[in-house]
Enzyme design. Structure first.
Site, PDB file in Angstrom:
ATOM      1  N   ASN A   9       0.658  -1.427  -0.021  1.00  0.00           N
ATOM      2  CA  ASN A   9      -0.178  -0.167  -0.279  1.00  0.00           C
ATOM      3  C   ASN A   9       1.048   1.447   0.119  1.00  0.00           C
ATOM      4  O   ASN A   9       1.271   1.800   1.027  1.00  0.00           O
ATOM      5  CB  ASN A   9      -0.883   0.059   0.992  1.00  0.00           C
ATOM      6  CG  ASN A   9      -1.731   0.921   1.352  1.00  0.00           C
ATOM      7  OD1 ASN A   9      -1.838   1.690   0.035  1.00  0.00           O
ATOM      8  ND2 ASN A   9      -2.113   0.954   2.351  1.00  0.00           N
ATOM      9  N   HIS A  94      -9.751   1.616   3.864  1.00  0.00           N
ATOM     10  CA  HIS A  94      -8.116   1.417   5.480  1.00  0.00           C
ATOM     11  C   HIS A  94      -9.049   2.672   6.161  1.00  0.00           C
ATOM     12  O   HIS A  94      -9.665   3.378   5.474  1.00  0.00           O
ATOM     13  CB  HIS A  94      -7.522   2.167   4.183  1.00  0.00           C
ATOM     14  CG  HIS A  94      -6.386   1.910   4.849  1.00  0.00           C
ATOM     15  ND1 HIS A  94      -5.946   3.024   5.674  1.00  0.00           N
ATOM     16  CD2 HIS A  94      -5.293   1.555   4.908  1.00  0.00           C
ATOM     17  CE1 HIS A  94      -4.689   2.793   6.126  1.00  0.00           C
ATOM     18  NE2 HIS A  94      -3.979   1.384   5.559  1.00  0.00           N
ATOM     19  N   SER A 212       2.884  -2.209  10.218  1.00  0.00           N
ATOM     20  CA  SER A 212       4.034  -2.255  10.926  1.00  0.00           C
ATOM     21  C   SER A 212       4.925  -3.705  10.614  1.00  0.00           C
ATOM     22  O   SER A 212       5.583  -3.937  11.232  1.00  0.00           O
ATOM     23  CB  SER A 212       4.524  -1.660  12.342  1.00  0.00           C
ATOM     24  OG  SER A 212       3.753  -0.393  12.420  1.00  0.00           O
TER      25      SER A 212
END
Ligand code: PGA
Length: 250
Positions: A9, A94, A212
């Site tokens: 992304n 998102h 992450s």
């Protein structure tokens, strides 16, 4: 058979020359059998990246779309526009779009329908904020997001969805959900899909973890039984890091 998926992304990053350089660098990556690689590219670079990756197995996704096929929606991009460029998928819901652009379950249900009607794959994002996790309300929170936007689909439509679980407290923070936290939520998501759509759709659903993901943690996350790959933000902007994450999906 359930596929592993590693999706990048890129968010609102890169200029055209940088986007081209990143896509070109990824052309040489060895993609493990059973893994799909998808690049989530800013709209303005989609056409170029589709052409660059055409001869490879790499697929290309938009990061958003409008639910309407066309009309007076200044600044928006429709599914027919995206299909005309030749992309494969669209990231929807998102947390940044939910928080910054007010996207809610019902709007996202419309977008999911529009993307499916255009023959593209929705990558449907869900995930709870830190306050909800601290109050141990994450399962109910994510279930409401999923039921609110996906439970109106037919079995045939649901079979085409990819889900990405992205706890908001782990996005861009360097704090990753532990493999156990990811597995617990992914299992809960598969269980709610099983209850609504049955075994076959639940067993074949690819559920990606996002937040992450890095080369150092991807292998352990992806080896959890219900974690079928990742939606990768920051680390997808560097060809070497993203390649290492793709390799970790083997
Ligand atoms: P991150 O972003 O990998 O930079 O945490 C993930 C995402 O927002 O999709």
């Amino acid at each position: 058979m359930r596929r592993k998926v590693v999706a990048g992304n890129w968010k609102m990053n890169k200029r055209l020359d940088e986007a081209v350089a990143l896509a070109e660098a990824l052309l040489t990556v060895e993609v493990p059998a059973g893994t799909d690689v998808i690049l989530g590219v800013p709209h303005v670079f989609l056409d170029r990246v589709v052409k660059l990756t055409e001869a490879s197995s790499i697929m290309v996704a938009a990061q958003n779309c409008h639910a309407a096929d066309g009309g007076a929606y200044t600044g928006e991009v429709s599914v027919p526009m995206l299909t005309s460029v030749g992309i494969d998928a669209v990231i929807l819901g998102h947390s940044e779009r939910r928080a910054q652009f007010g996207e809610d379950e019902s709007l996202l249900a419309d977008k999911v329908n529009a993307v499916l009607a255009g023959g593209l794959t929705p990558i449907f994002c869900c995930g709870e904020p830190l306050s909800v996790r601290e109050a141990e309300g994450q399962n109910a929170f994510v279930e409401a997001q999923i039921s609110g936007s996906l439970f109106g689909l037919t079995d045939e439509q649901m079979a085409k969805i990819i889900v990405a679980y992205e706890p908001i407290w782990a996005i861009g923070t360097g704090v990753t959900a532990s493999p156990e936290q990811a597995q617990d939520m992914h299992h809960a998501i598969r269980t709610m899909i099983r209850a609504r759509f049955g075994d076959q759709i639940a067993d074949n659903l690819s559920i990606l973890y996002g937040g992450s993901v890095k080369p150092a943690n991807a292998g352990e996350l992806f080896s959890q039984p219900d974690v079928d790959g990742g939606l990768v933000g920051g680390a997808s902007l560097k060809a070497q890091d993203f390649s290492d994450i793709i390799a970790a999906s083997a």
